[in-house]
Structure formats: structure tokens, C-alpha cells
Design a protein around this motif. Structure first.
Motif, mmCIF file in Angstrom:
data_model
loop_
_atom_site.group_PDB
_atom_site.id
_atom_site.type_symbol
_atom_site.label_atom_id
_atom_site.label_comp_id
_atom_site.label_asym_id
_atom_site.label_seq_id
_atom_site.Cartn_x
_atom_site.Cartn_y
_atom_site.Cartn_z
ATOM 1 N N GLY A 37 20.678 -35.475 124.803
ATOM 2 C CA GLY A 37 20.550 -36.911 124.577
ATOM 3 C C GLY A 37 21.610 -37.444 123.630
ATOM 4 N N VAL A 38 21.894 -36.682 122.572
ATOM 5 C CA VAL A 38 22.921 -37.098 121.613
ATOM 6 C C VAL A 38 24.287 -37.168 122.290
ATOM 7 N N TRP A 39 24.559 -36.213 123.162
ATOM 8 C CA TRP A 39 25.838 -36.146 123.877
ATOM 9 C C TRP A 39 26.024 -37.375 124.758
ATOM 10 N N VAL A 40 24.976 -37.717 125.518
ATOM 11 C CA VAL A 40 25.049 -38.892 126.393
ATOM 12 C C VAL A 40 25.202 -40.171 125.571
ATOM 13 N N LYS A 41 24.464 -40.268 124.486
ATOM 14 C CA LYS A 41 24.567 -41.449 123.616
ATOM 15 C C LYS A 41 25.978 -41.591 123.056
ATOM 16 N N MET A 87 21.801 -19.997 135.406
ATOM 17 C CA MET A 87 22.051 -20.982 134.357
ATOM 18 C C MET A 87 23.239 -20.575 133.483
ATOM 19 N N ALA A 88 23.408 -19.283 133.256
ATOM 20 C CA ALA A 88 24.567 -18.820 132.480
ATOM 21 C C ALA A 88 25.870 -19.179 133.186
ATOM 22 N N GLY A 89 25.854 -19.152 134.521
ATOM 23 C CA GLY A 89 27.050 -19.513 135.274
ATOM 24 C C GLY A 89 27.230 -21.016 135.440
ATOM 25 N N LEU A 90 26.121 -21.768 135.393
ATOM 26 C CA LEU A 90 26.194 -23.211 135.638
ATOM 27 C C LEU A 90 26.562 -24.007 134.388
ATOM 28 N N LEU A 91 26.047 -23.639 133.246
ATOM 29 C CA LEU A 91 26.246 -24.435 132.031
ATOM 30 C C LEU A 91 27.717 -24.624 131.642
ATOM 31 N N PRO A 92 28.591 -23.632 131.862
ATOM 32 C CA PRO A 92 30.003 -23.871 131.520
ATOM 33 C C PRO A 92 30.652 -25.009 132.295
ATOM 34 N N VAL A 93 30.021 -25.468 133.385
ATOM 35 C CA VAL A 93 30.535 -26.642 134.099
ATOM 36 C C VAL A 93 30.645 -27.840 133.150
ATOM 37 N N LEU A 94 29.788 -27.862 132.126
ATOM 38 C CA LEU A 94 29.776 -28.989 131.196
ATOM 39 C C LEU A 94 31.010 -29.042 130.311
ATOM 40 N N LEU A 95 31.867 -28.029 130.381
ATOM 41 C CA LEU A 95 33.158 -28.116 129.703
ATOM 42 C C LEU A 95 34.010 -29.252 130.276
ATOM 43 N N PRO A 156 17.368 -26.724 116.399
ATOM 44 C CA PRO A 156 17.924 -28.083 116.280
ATOM 45 C C PRO A 156 19.020 -28.241 115.238
ATOM 46 N N PRO A 157 18.850 -27.742 113.997
ATOM 47 C CA PRO A 157 19.968 -27.900 113.054
ATOM 48 C C PRO A 157 21.227 -27.153 113.469
ATOM 49 N N VAL A 158 21.063 -25.982 114.104
ATOM 50 C CA VAL A 158 22.231 -25.243 114.586
ATOM 51 C C VAL A 158 22.932 -26.026 115.689
ATOM 52 N N GLY A 159 22.154 -26.538 116.655
ATOM 53 C CA GLY A 159 22.733 -27.327 117.737
ATOM 54 C C GLY A 159 23.425 -28.579 117.226
ATOM 55 N N ALA A 160 22.781 -29.258 116.263
ATOM 56 C CA ALA A 160 23.379 -30.477 115.707
ATOM 57 C C ALA A 160 24.683 -30.165 114.981
ATOM 58 N N ALA A 161 24.696 -29.070 114.222
ATOM 59 C CA ALA A 161 25.912 -28.692 113.485
ATOM 60 C C ALA A 161 27.050 -28.344 114.445
ATOM 61 N N LEU A 162 26.747 -27.605 115.512
ATOM 62 C CA LEU A 162 27.769 -27.268 116.502
ATOM 63 C C LEU A 162 28.308 -28.520 117.185
ATOM 64 N N PHE A 163 27.405 -29.448 117.500
ATOM 65 C CA PHE A 163 27.825 -30.676 118.173
ATOM 66 C C PHE A 163 28.765 -31.486 117.286
ATOM 67 N N VAL A 164 28.414 -31.610 116.004
ATOM 68 C CA VAL A 164 29.244 -32.383 115.083
ATOM 69 C C VAL A 164 30.611 -31.726 114.905
ATOM 70 N N PHE A 166 32.113 -29.096 116.889
ATOM 71 C CA PHE A 166 32.909 -28.695 118.055
ATOM 72 C C PHE A 166 32.617 -29.504 119.321
ATOM 73 N N GLY A 167 31.589 -30.337 119.304
ATOM 74 C CA GLY A 167 31.251 -31.119 120.483
ATOM 75 C C GLY A 167 30.161 -30.477 121.333
ATOM 76 N N GLY A 168 29.712 -31.230 122.343
ATOM 77 C CA GLY A 168 28.598 -30.771 123.165
ATOM 78 C C GLY A 168 28.890 -29.529 123.971
ATOM 79 N N ALA A 169 30.144 -29.328 124.361
ATOM 80 C CA ALA A 169 30.485 -28.160 125.173
ATOM 81 C C ALA A 169 30.172 -26.861 124.444
ATOM 82 N N SER A 170 30.283 -26.857 123.114
ATOM 83 C CA SER A 170 29.990 -25.640 122.351
ATOM 84 C C SER A 170 28.516 -25.270 122.463
#
Length: 411
Positions: A37-41, A87-95, A156-164, A166-170
Motif C-alpha cells: 500500500g505504501v508503494w502504491v501511495k 511466488m519466489a519466481g514471480l515477485l522479482p517481476v516487481l523490479l 513491519p519495521p524491517v519492511g518500512a526501513a527497507l522501503f525508505v 532501498f525502495g519497494g523492490a528490495s
């Protein structure tokens, strides 16, 4: 007794591996669900599109009975492995997701994510009784919930820190790695499964329903409805999750209108609620060995209702205690229902029965979130919360007053 059941589950090689897979995949999933959701926003500036990420993930739950029937037709352990690798093969599409014009990629991945999640949950629920001693199903399901809730506190804090940083792809790559690791862990399980075709044929002969088409999908619902043990538990679970959805919809009004805090205080309330759920999961096994599932579910529902009532009081300390009480009470009906389904339903149709139960229990929660968002605009939260409490206590009394039934058990 808590240590006895927990220790036996953790010392068992396959049960321990199973829980490890749940922890690993749950960490990546929780981080990804938050960041989506944060990525789309951040790309579109749209709150509506950000909210739709949750819908994309939950929508496949509506097809739970059909996906459960599919899970019953396939070997369950290979299905868990295959879903993880897919899913391991599909998620990298989000790069490739680097602009608002490509947001559709995320929604497509999330829809597949939800479908795979429903398949995974059905296969897992059906495979667990073949991995775990029947007397320890409550302990295992409690530990599984504890693992999931713990990941909701950590990821959640790990995901938020990575997003801030390196971005959503990380975060997508992190999730892909956790799916791959979970697939490897599930591949190590030593489980002897009856071939799906033979199991299905045996069930068809025993029930007279056949296993093709709509009849196959409907069989899961029939197993739930015809059982005097499962019908009240699943019905109560649906009712309680509806109340939980309303309670979740008004939590921002509680933080603001009742407690006088900024919206960010909701994060504190949810963290304390998660801690209560962790404790509830650890206690579930010993308690289920001492009381019937309906009594355990009723007690948990009463705790949830009383916690909701306390949120109407304008005191921070009371609000925090009530959040912990809600967290401790709410999972009880879910653990009780899942444990009873795993014990009562024949293995050949267990996947579709578990998936149908998930659909019946969790769809009301999503509907109530939408309804509650509208109600809170017109009805004072101090009126809504007591009404939810009365309804919750009524459900608890109905569960406690239900006549005991001996389960028919699994063949």
C-alpha cells in the motif's frame, strides 16, 4: 503442561520444520503486505489505490472452497513447495515497477499472491494432521498463530526501513527469498501422503457425493454444516470476526475521540494487541486439552467483548490493557475452529473444508471493515463499542450453552 505440549511439538522434526517454514514465509509476507500500500501511495498519490492492495490480496478468499477442492486433488507437500517456488519466481517481476503507469504489475502480482495464499493455507491445514500428533493439534495451531503474530511485530519495521532506504523492490526481493527458503524447508518434511485420487475415491464412496465439479467444492461446506461440532464453531467464528472488523474500523476514532491521541497511536494499540495474541497462542494447547473447543472459543469471545467495552473509557492504561485482552481473546475462536476442523473432517476433503471455513470466517471481517468505516461517521464510538460488547457476550453465552457433542473423529 504448557511446556509439555510446546516441547513435544518443537522436538518433533517435522512439526519443527513446519513452524520454521511458517516463520520464514510469514516474515516476508507481512513485510510485503505492509509495503504494498505504501508503494502504491508513493507512486500514485492515491489513497484509494493504496487501499485496493488489501482488496487484491483478500479477494481470492472468496474462491476459497474451489481452491480448497484443488488442494485436495494434489499432493499437499509438493503443492506447498510449488507455491513457494512460484511466488519466489514471480515477485522479482516487481523490479520493473518504477512509475505510476506500471502499478498494474503490483496488483497482478498481489492477486496471484492471494490465490497462492489460499491454496497454501488449504494444503497446510490438510497436511498438519499428518505431521502432528492429534493430541497436539491445539498446541501446534497455537504456536503457528504465535509465530504469525510475532512476525507482525517484527516484519513491519524491517519492511518500512527497507522501503525508505532501498525502495519497494528490495522488500519484494526479501519476500521472494523467504518464499524460496520456506519451499526448501517444506521439501524436507517426511510425510507419507495417500495418493489424492485414491483418497478422493474413498471419500466419494463413503459420502455418496462424488468428487467432480460443483459437488466437489460443495463437499467442504457439507462437512462443516452437517457436523454438530463444527457448525457452531465456524458460525461463531464468522460472527466474532464480523465484530472484530467493526472494532478495527473504529480504532482510529478510539485513538482520537476517546483517548485524544494522534492516529499514529493506533500502532501502539496494535502492537500491544499482537503481544496478547502471542500469549494466547502459547496457552491454546494446554487449555484445549482441559476444555472442549466450544468452551475455549466462548471464553476467548467473552475476553474480546470485555476488551472492546473498556476501549470506551478515556484512559491510556485501560486502553493498553484492553488491547492486550482483545489480542488474547480474539484468536481463541479461530484456533478452536481450525483444530476442530482438522480433527473432525476426513483427510480426503480436509483442504476444501478448511478453505471453506476460512472463507466463511474471514469474509465477514472484510465486510465489517467497510461497514464500520461508514458507521463511525454517523454513530458515536462510545455507543458502538458497548453494542459490540453486548453482541460479543451473547455469542460467548451461546457457545457456552451449546450442548456437548462427541466428535466423529478422522478415519
Amino acid at each position: 503442561m504448557t511446556g509439555w505440549g510446546t516441547g513435544r511439538v518443537l522436538r518433533d522434526r517435522d512439526a519443527g520444520l513446519y513452524l520454521s517454514g511458517v516463520v520464514v514465509s510469514g516474515f516476508g509476507t507481512t513485510a510485503m503486505w505492509l509495503v504494498a500500500g505504501v508503494w502504491v501511495k508513493s507512486l500514485t498519490g492515491s489513497d484509494s489505490l493504496a487501499a485496493l492492495t488489501v482488496f487484491a490480496l483478500w479477494a481470492p478468499v472468496l474462491a476459497g472452497p474451489a481452491l480448497g477442492a484443488l488442494a485436495d486433488r494434489l499432493p499437499r507437500r509438493p503443492l506447498l513447495v510449488g507455491v513457494g517456488l512460484l511466488m519466489a519466481g514471480l515477485l522479482p517481476v516487481l523490479l520493473l515497477l518504477d512509475s505510476a503507469d506500471r502499478v498494474w504489475l503490483l496488483f497482478a502480482v498481489l492477486l496471484v499472491y492471494g490465490i497462492c495464499g489460499a491454496l497454501h493455507d488449504a494444503a497446510e491445514a490438510a497436511l498438519v494432521p499428518q505431521v502432528v500428533d492429534g493430541r497436539l493439534l491445539g498446541d501446534f495451531n497455537g504456536l503457528r498463530l504465535t509465530a504469525n503474530e510475532s512476525m507482525k511485530l517484527l516484519a513491519p519495521p524491517v519492511g518500512a526501513a527497507l522501503f525508505v532506504r532501498f525502495g519497494g523492490a528490495s522488500v519484494a526481493l526479501l519476500d521472494a527469498v523467504t518464499f524460496a527458503l520456506a519451499a526448501v524447508i517444506f521439501a524436507w518434511l517426511r510425510v507419507r501422503e495417500e495418493p489424492p485420487g485414491r483418497a478422493a475415491a474413498g471419500t466419494a464412496a463413503g459420502t455418496g457425493t462424488g468428487t467432480g465439479g460443483f459437488a466437489s467444492v460443495r463437499e467442504g461446506a457439507r462437512q462443516l454444516w452437517d457436523s454438530p461440532v463444527l457448525r457452531p464453531l465456524v458460525s461463531a467464528g464468522a460472527a466474532v470476526m464480523f465484530l472484530a472488523g467493526l472494532n478495527g474500523a473504529v480504532i482510529y476514532a478510539v485513538a482520537d475521540a476517546v483517548l485524544g491521541h494522534a492516529p499514529t497511536y493506533v500502532g501502539v494499540l496494535y502492537a500491544v494487541q499482537g503481544a496478547g495474541s502471542v500469549l494466547s497462542g502459547l496457552a491454546a494447547g494446554p487449555l484445549l486439552r482441559r476444555m472442549p473447543e466450544r468452551v475455549f472459543a466462548g471464553a476467548g469471545t467473552a475476553l474480546f467483548a470485555l476488551g472492546v467495552a473498556g476501549r470506551a473509557l478515556p484512559y491510556d492504561a485501560v486502553a493498553l490493557v484492553c488491547s492486550a485482552v482483545i489480542g488474547a481473546g480474539l484468536p481463541c475462536v479461530l484456533i478452536a475452529a481450525l483444530t476442530a476442523v482438522q480433527r473432525e473432517v476426513p483427510n480426503a476433503v480436509l483442504g476444501r473444508a478448511a478453505a471453506t471455513a476460512n472463507t466463511l470466517v474471514f469474509v465477514p471481517n472484510a465486510l465489517a471493515l467497510a461497514l464500520g468505516a461508514g458507521l463511525v461517521a454517523f454513530v458515536d464510538v462510545r455507543v458502538l463499542l458497548p453494542a459490540l460488547t453486548v453482541a460479543g457476550l451473547a455469542i460467548a453465552l451461546l457457545l457456552a450453552a451449546a450442548p456437548p457433542h462427541g466428535g466423529r473423529g478422522r478415519p
